[in-house]
Design an enzyme around this catalytic site. Structure first.
Site, mmCIF file in Angstrom:
data_model
loop_
_atom_site.group_PDB
_atom_site.id
_atom_site.type_symbol
_atom_site.label_atom_id
_atom_site.label_comp_id
_atom_site.label_asym_id
_atom_site.label_seq_id
_atom_site.Cartn_x
_atom_site.Cartn_y
_atom_site.Cartn_z
ATOM 1 N N SER A 11 0.805 -1.223 0.000
ATOM 2 C CA SER A 11 0.000 0.000 0.000
ATOM 3 C C SER A 11 0.842 1.280 0.000
ATOM 4 O O SER A 11 0.526 2.209 -0.753
ATOM 5 C CB SER A 11 -0.969 -0.004 1.189
ATOM 6 O OG SER A 11 -1.896 -1.034 1.014
ATOM 7 N N THR A 56 -5.341 -2.666 8.772
ATOM 8 C CA THR A 56 -5.195 -4.023 8.251
ATOM 9 C C THR A 56 -5.039 -5.021 9.393
ATOM 10 O O THR A 56 -5.179 -4.657 10.566
ATOM 11 C CB THR A 56 -4.053 -4.076 7.197
ATOM 12 O OG1 THR A 56 -4.087 -5.359 6.570
ATOM 13 C CG2 THR A 56 -2.681 -3.841 7.789
ATOM 14 N N LYS A 60 -8.814 -4.974 11.972
ATOM 15 C CA LYS A 60 -9.978 -4.528 11.200
ATOM 16 C C LYS A 60 -11.305 -4.592 11.966
ATOM 17 O O LYS A 60 -12.212 -3.818 11.692
ATOM 18 C CB LYS A 60 -10.115 -5.379 9.928
ATOM 19 C CG LYS A 60 -9.099 -5.051 8.852
ATOM 20 C CD LYS A 60 -9.364 -5.938 7.647
ATOM 21 C CE LYS A 60 -8.538 -5.523 6.461
ATOM 22 N NZ LYS A 60 -8.946 -6.210 5.235
ATOM 23 N N ASN A 81 -11.578 -1.152 6.943
ATOM 24 C CA ASN A 81 -10.194 -1.061 6.439
ATOM 25 C C ASN A 81 -9.786 0.380 6.134
ATOM 26 O O ASN A 81 -8.634 0.642 5.806
ATOM 27 C CB ASN A 81 -9.980 -1.954 5.202
ATOM 28 C CG ASN A 81 -10.510 -1.314 3.930
ATOM 29 O OD1 ASN A 81 -11.423 -0.490 3.971
ATOM 30 N ND2 ASN A 81 -9.934 -1.685 2.803
ATOM 31 N N ASP A 96 -12.892 -3.182 0.847
ATOM 32 C CA ASP A 96 -12.470 -4.502 0.355
ATOM 33 C C ASP A 96 -13.486 -5.084 -0.638
ATOM 34 O O ASP A 96 -13.124 -5.455 -1.762
ATOM 35 C CB ASP A 96 -12.280 -5.478 1.533
ATOM 36 C CG ASP A 96 -11.001 -5.198 2.307
ATOM 37 O OD1 ASP A 96 -10.019 -4.716 1.702
ATOM 38 O OD2 ASP A 96 -10.970 -5.458 3.527
ATOM 39 N N ALA A 121 -14.717 -18.924 3.643
ATOM 40 C CA ALA A 121 -15.721 -18.192 4.432
ATOM 41 C C ALA A 121 -15.045 -17.337 5.500
ATOM 42 O O ALA A 121 -15.613 -17.080 6.554
ATOM 43 C CB ALA A 121 -16.701 -19.184 5.066
ATOM 44 N N GLY A 123 -12.483 -13.744 6.454
ATOM 45 C CA GLY A 123 -12.703 -12.298 6.411
ATOM 46 C C GLY A 123 -12.915 -11.766 5.010
ATOM 47 O O GLY A 123 -13.840 -10.971 4.763
ATOM 48 N N ARG A 148 -18.666 -22.780 9.505
ATOM 49 C CA ARG A 148 -18.291 -21.389 9.229
ATOM 50 C C ARG A 148 -18.941 -20.904 7.926
ATOM 51 O O ARG A 148 -19.393 -19.766 7.833
ATOM 52 C CB ARG A 148 -16.756 -21.311 9.124
ATOM 53 C CG ARG A 148 -16.206 -19.951 9.340
ATOM 54 C CD ARG A 148 -14.687 -20.025 9.319
ATOM 55 N NE ARG A 148 -14.086 -18.734 9.489
ATOM 56 C CZ ARG A 148 -12.806 -18.478 9.216
ATOM 57 N NH1 ARG A 148 -12.012 -19.433 8.767
ATOM 58 N NH2 ARG A 148 -12.317 -17.287 9.406
ATOM 59 N N GLY A 239 -5.554 -11.712 -7.664
ATOM 60 C CA GLY A 239 -6.110 -10.654 -6.807
ATOM 61 C C GLY A 239 -5.437 -9.295 -6.799
ATOM 62 O O GLY A 239 -5.826 -8.444 -5.990
HETATM 63 P P1 NAP Z 1 -9.019 -15.977 6.630
HETATM 64 O O1 NAP Z 1 -10.033 -15.063 7.235
HETATM 65 O O2 NAP Z 1 -7.991 -16.579 7.486
HETATM 66 O O3 NAP Z 1 -9.835 -17.156 5.874
HETATM 67 C C1 NAP Z 1 -9.135 -18.186 5.252
HETATM 68 C C2 NAP Z 1 -10.113 -19.088 4.486
HETATM 69 O O4 NAP Z 1 -9.309 -20.038 3.758
HETATM 70 C C3 NAP Z 1 -11.052 -19.890 5.360
HETATM 71 O O5 NAP Z 1 -12.289 -20.046 4.706
HETATM 72 C C4 NAP Z 1 -10.334 -21.251 5.470
HETATM 73 O O6 NAP Z 1 -11.230 -22.329 5.697
HETATM 74 C C5 NAP Z 1 -9.747 -21.367 4.090
HETATM 75 N N1 NAP Z 1 -8.603 -22.262 4.045
HETATM 76 C C6 NAP Z 1 -7.369 -22.051 4.576
HETATM 77 N N2 NAP Z 1 -6.563 -23.099 4.307
HETATM 78 C C7 NAP Z 1 -7.308 -23.987 3.587
HETATM 79 C C8 NAP Z 1 -7.050 -25.263 3.012
HETATM 80 N N3 NAP Z 1 -5.840 -25.841 3.116
HETATM 81 N N4 NAP Z 1 -8.033 -25.873 2.323
HETATM 82 C C9 NAP Z 1 -9.253 -25.303 2.203
HETATM 83 N N5 NAP Z 1 -9.575 -24.094 2.729
HETATM 84 C C10 NAP Z 1 -8.614 -23.456 3.416
HETATM 85 O O7 NAP Z 1 -8.219 -15.242 5.451
HETATM 86 P P2 NAP Z 1 -8.673 -14.004 4.548
HETATM 87 O O8 NAP Z 1 -8.304 -12.743 5.214
HETATM 88 O O9 NAP Z 1 -10.069 -14.209 4.103
HETATM 89 O O10 NAP Z 1 -7.660 -14.145 3.306
HETATM 90 C C11 NAP Z 1 -7.720 -15.261 2.422
HETATM 91 C C12 NAP Z 1 -6.830 -15.044 1.197
HETATM 92 O O11 NAP Z 1 -7.285 -13.923 0.467
HETATM 93 C C13 NAP Z 1 -5.362 -14.770 1.512
HETATM 94 O O12 NAP Z 1 -4.561 -15.459 0.579
HETATM 95 C C14 NAP Z 1 -5.219 -13.280 1.297
HETATM 96 O O13 NAP Z 1 -3.912 -12.899 0.878
HETATM 97 C C15 NAP Z 1 -6.204 -13.045 0.173
HETATM 98 N N6 NAP Z 1 -6.721 -11.675 0.175
HETATM 99 C C16 NAP Z 1 -6.505 -10.922 -0.938
HETATM 100 C C17 NAP Z 1 -6.978 -9.633 -0.987
HETATM 101 C C18 NAP Z 1 -6.750 -8.819 -2.223
HETATM 102 O O14 NAP Z 1 -6.818 -7.584 -2.160
HETATM 103 N N7 NAP Z 1 -6.494 -9.435 -3.355
HETATM 104 C C19 NAP Z 1 -7.666 -9.088 0.099
HETATM 105 C C20 NAP Z 1 -7.885 -9.884 1.226
HETATM 106 C C21 NAP Z 1 -7.387 -11.187 1.240
HETATM 107 P P3 NAP Z 1 -11.645 -22.789 7.196
HETATM 108 O O15 NAP Z 1 -12.775 -21.880 7.610
HETATM 109 O O16 NAP Z 1 -12.043 -24.202 7.034
HETATM 110 O O17 NAP Z 1 -10.414 -22.619 8.061
#
Ligand code: NAP
Length: 275
Positions: A11, A56, A60, A81, A96, A121, A123, A148, A239
């Protein structure tokens, strides 16, 4: 920006490039704020008359209790955010989900009313799914931990009506059925993210020609999901666009100026390539 950690963030590079491009009198600074110091850091925004901050991980949700007001969309997902300082009153919002939508629309055009299969499912799934539901999209949430996923689907139904969302697990037979009907597949899981490059959240043989595939993971820039989708004739992006557009929307809230999106994207890419 307030986060813990912040050193990896793209950022500052992105926002400072936009500031320089527009020749306006701002600077974007990352502050490493420990959870125990968050309330005092927010007080510092008022005391120092800082125009605004990005919030971040991991602040958040908790930051909300230290703000004067939050937008309806931030309230719905319980996450902020972007904080804007309006004469000492601190307003919280989330860019977001809207940033995700703007990014999708920039690549594929309007997606109002689309059928969307969301993997994950957490954040980011919450932010993305509420933004899509606001556009009248019909959502299926597929999550490894079923409870979840069901919880997220229920909160979407409570806000947008019974037909807004359903939930399933990540099992192959369930996904086979759901993907048949989906216009857009969105990966919000962290599967495929560096350093576990090569991971993929779905059996690639389920991907169909012509469907849209959006992977929120942007590190690496081309994930295995994106590559497998393209090789099967699907349209796929990762992304980086969401990252750029959520930043652009925050930038516009703070400065009132139109964000130079291409400048921000170029700066983010440059930063990414020379790490
Ligand atoms: P989070 O709140 O920790 O959620 C992670 C999700 O991934 C949960 O649904 C989890 O399932 C699932 N998961 C993790 N490991 C897994 C596996 N081995 N197999 C199947 N499902 C799995 O994370 P988040 O903040 O949402 O971020 C998730 C991803 O999005 C990250 O890679 C992050 O870098 C990316 N992201 C990108 C942007 C962008 O601007 N492009 C913005 C935000 C996030 P369970 O519920 O079963 O644990």
């Amino acid at each position: 920006m307030f986060g813990h950690p912040v050193s990896h963030s793209m950022s500052p590079v992105m926002h400072n490039a936009a500031i320089e491009h527009l020749r306006i009198d701002y600077v974007y600074v990352p502050f490493h704020v420990l959870p125990a110091a968050l309330e005092r850091a927010v007080g510092g925004v008022r005391a120092l008359d800082i125009a605004g901050v990005n919030i971040t991980i991991p602040h958040k949700e908790r930051v909300i209790s230290f703000l004067d007001e939050i937008s309806d969309q931030a309230c719905q997902i319980g996450s902020v955010n972007t904080v804007v300082n309006r004469d000492g009153r601190l307003s919280g919002d989330t860019t977001d989900g809207p940033g995700f939508v703007r990014s999708v629309e920039a690549v594929w055009g309007a997606i109002d009313g689309a059928r969307v299969l969301i993997l994950g499912a957490g954040g980011s799934a919450k932010a993305v799914s509420f933004a899509l539901a606001r556009l009248g999209c019909r959502l299926v949430i597929a999550n490894r931990t079923r409870e979840r996923g069901a919880e997220l689907a229920h909160s979407l139904m409570a806000a947008f009506g019974e037909n807004a969302a359903r939930s399933v697990g990540l099992e192959r037979d369930e996904l086979t059925r759901e993907i048949e009907d989906a216009d857009l597949l969105v990966n919000t899981t962290s599967v495929g993210m560096s350093p576990a490059v090569g991971g993929i959240p779905i059996d690639p043989d389920l991907l169909r020609p012509g469907m849209m595939v959006y992977d929120l993971v942007y590190n690496p820039l081309r994930t295995r999901l994106v590559e497998e989708a393209e090789s099967r004739g699907a349209r796929a992006v990762s992304g980086l666009g969401m990252l750029v557009y959520q930043g652009a929307l925050s930038f516009e809230m703070w400065t009132g100026a139109e964000a130079p999106v291409e400048v921000m994207e170029k700066a983010a890419l440059g930063h990414f390539n020379c790490r």
